[in-house]
Design a protein around this motif. Sequence first.
Motif, PDB file in Angstrom:
ATOM      1  N   GLU A  10       0.837  -1.202   0.000  1.00 11.35           N
ATOM      2  CA  GLU A  10       0.000   0.000   0.000  1.00 11.35           C
ATOM      3  C   GLU A  10       0.871   1.251   0.000  1.00 11.35           C
ATOM      4  OE1 GLU A  10      -3.325   0.601   0.032  1.00 11.35           O
ATOM      5  OE2 GLU A  10      -3.897  -1.503  -0.214  1.00 11.35           O
ATOM      6  N   TRP A  11       1.920   1.258   0.814  1.00  7.13           N
ATOM      7  CA  TRP A  11       2.793   2.423   0.901  1.00  7.13           C
ATOM      8  C   TRP A  11       3.422   2.740  -0.449  1.00  7.13           C
ATOM      9  CZ3 TRP A  11       8.353   2.508   0.691  1.00  7.13           C
ATOM     10  CH2 TRP A  11       8.920   3.743   1.007  1.00  7.13           C
ATOM     11  N   HIS A  14       0.784   4.253  -2.731  1.00  5.98           N
ATOM     12  CA  HIS A  14       0.491   5.628  -2.333  1.00  5.98           C
ATOM     13  C   HIS A  14       1.601   6.576  -2.784  1.00  5.98           C
ATOM     14  CE1 HIS A  14      -3.117   5.583   0.429  1.00  5.98           C
ATOM     15  NE2 HIS A  14      -2.973   4.310   0.120  1.00  5.98           N
ATOM     16  N   LYS A  15       2.847   6.110  -2.745  1.00  5.66           N
ATOM     17  CA  LYS A  15       3.946   6.923  -3.254  1.00  5.66           C
ATOM     18  C   LYS A  15       3.743   7.243  -4.735  1.00  5.66           C
ATOM     19  CE  LYS A  15       8.244   6.253  -2.547  1.00  5.66           C
ATOM     20  NZ  LYS A  15       9.575   5.584  -2.522  1.00  5.66           N
ATOM     21  N   VAL A  16       3.253   6.273  -5.483  1.00  2.41           N
ATOM     22  CA  VAL A  16       3.056   6.475  -6.924  1.00  2.41           C
ATOM     23  C   VAL A  16       1.966   7.512  -7.189  1.00  2.41           C
ATOM     24  CG1 VAL A  16       2.274   5.387  -9.050  1.00  2.41           C
ATOM     25  CG2 VAL A  16       3.890   4.203  -7.576  1.00  2.41           C
ATOM     26  N   ALA A  37       7.778   3.206  -7.297  1.00  4.05           N
ATOM     27  CA  ALA A  37       7.165   2.153  -6.477  1.00  4.05           C
ATOM     28  C   ALA A  37       8.130   1.029  -6.122  1.00  4.05           C
ATOM     29  CB  ALA A  37       5.969   1.559  -7.214  1.00  4.05           C
ATOM     30  N   HIS A  38       9.330   1.034  -6.743  1.00  2.00           N
ATOM     31  CA  HIS A  38      10.293  -0.059  -6.538  1.00  2.00           C
ATOM     32  C   HIS A  38       9.696  -1.405  -6.954  1.00  2.00           C
ATOM     33  CE1 HIS A  38      12.962   2.723  -4.518  1.00  2.00           C
ATOM     34  NE2 HIS A  38      11.992   3.043  -3.681  1.00  2.00           N
ATOM     35  N   PHE A  39       8.972  -1.372  -8.079  1.00  2.00           N
ATOM     36  CA  PHE A  39       8.447  -2.592  -8.679  1.00  2.00           C
ATOM     37  C   PHE A  39       9.052  -2.758 -10.068  1.00  2.00           C
ATOM     38  CE2 PHE A  39       4.450  -2.177  -5.959  1.00  2.00           C
ATOM     39  CZ  PHE A  39       4.735  -3.302  -5.191  1.00  2.00           C
ATOM     40  N   GLY A 234      -1.401  -1.723   9.963  1.00  2.00           N
ATOM     41  CA  GLY A 234      -2.825  -1.913   9.742  1.00  2.00           C
ATOM     42  C   GLY A 234      -3.394  -1.177   8.549  1.00  2.00           C
ATOM     43  N   GLY A 235      -2.580  -0.948   7.514  1.00  2.00           N
ATOM     44  CA  GLY A 235      -3.051  -0.250   6.329  1.00  2.00           C
ATOM     45  C   GLY A 235      -2.878   1.251   6.387  1.00  2.00           C
TER      46      GLY A 235
END
Length: 310
Positions: A10-11, A14-16, A37-39, A234-235
Amino acid sequence: MPRDSRSEYEWRMHKVVTHIDDHLERPLDLAELADVAHFSAFHFHRLFAAWAGETLGDYVRRRRLEVAALRLATQPRLSVLEAAVSVGFGSGEAFSRAFRARFGSAPSSWRAAHDWSLLPEANSNPDQIELHGFTKNGPGPRRDPDGAASPEPPMNVELIIRPPVTIAYLRYVGPFGAPVGAFWGEQVAPWITRHRLWSGARYGISHDDPSITPPEQSRYDACVEVPEDFVPDGGFQKTVLPGGRYAALRFHGLPAEINTAWTRLLRDWLPGSGFQFDNRPAFEHYAASYAYDDNTHAFECDICIPIAPL
């Protein structure tokens, strides 16, 4: 403490989306956003579509047009071409075509129809009142039993400088109004209790205007102030709410009445103030010391809108 796998995912997403909103004025390609996103770039397009419910290209295009529409509504001296360039369109013609396809009218016609100085004085469907954000369907002035409009109390708007503040937030996506209250009660408040954060201020941030963004895609962040080194779980995500100059209106009343305060601030105060919205988010600020009545649900908050000179 490191994030769990789901929170890490999720983090990164959200950065993207934050990066996209911060850089709409320039080209945004797949490789750049995957790197944020480091993907893997090879898989990122499919990952984003699964998370956001729309393709990366559709999301960027929608955000460009929605941000331009909001700027046209809130920055009266911004030209249509300036609005187009500010969100990455290379020409006014291309922007007008895309804007008409999205909103059904030319940018100039849309702006005229969304002049906040012409907000309606009565809401024919109270069930559709939005309790948070930039809604334009406020219930208008109070009325006496005989139907005559009664004078509204004067607005005491204060110009303030707010420092930046570190917040943890949980994002809600969907229609505003009563569902946002349920979101706070069922998901956010228990988390704040579990982490003993009630001594910090809370914030409600509506990122989208419900008259621009479809209700099912409108974003709202429920936030609480945290230490800089706090690690959310917790999201929840962590960010910094920008500081700077804001116009603040103190509200005290019932949940269904706060929309009137937003409407009056935007309809009655802002057009004659010499200011306009800038590009920081507006929010509701709930100080830890502010009143809340468990029986009536009346509450107190500051409605804060970021301002810049016209």
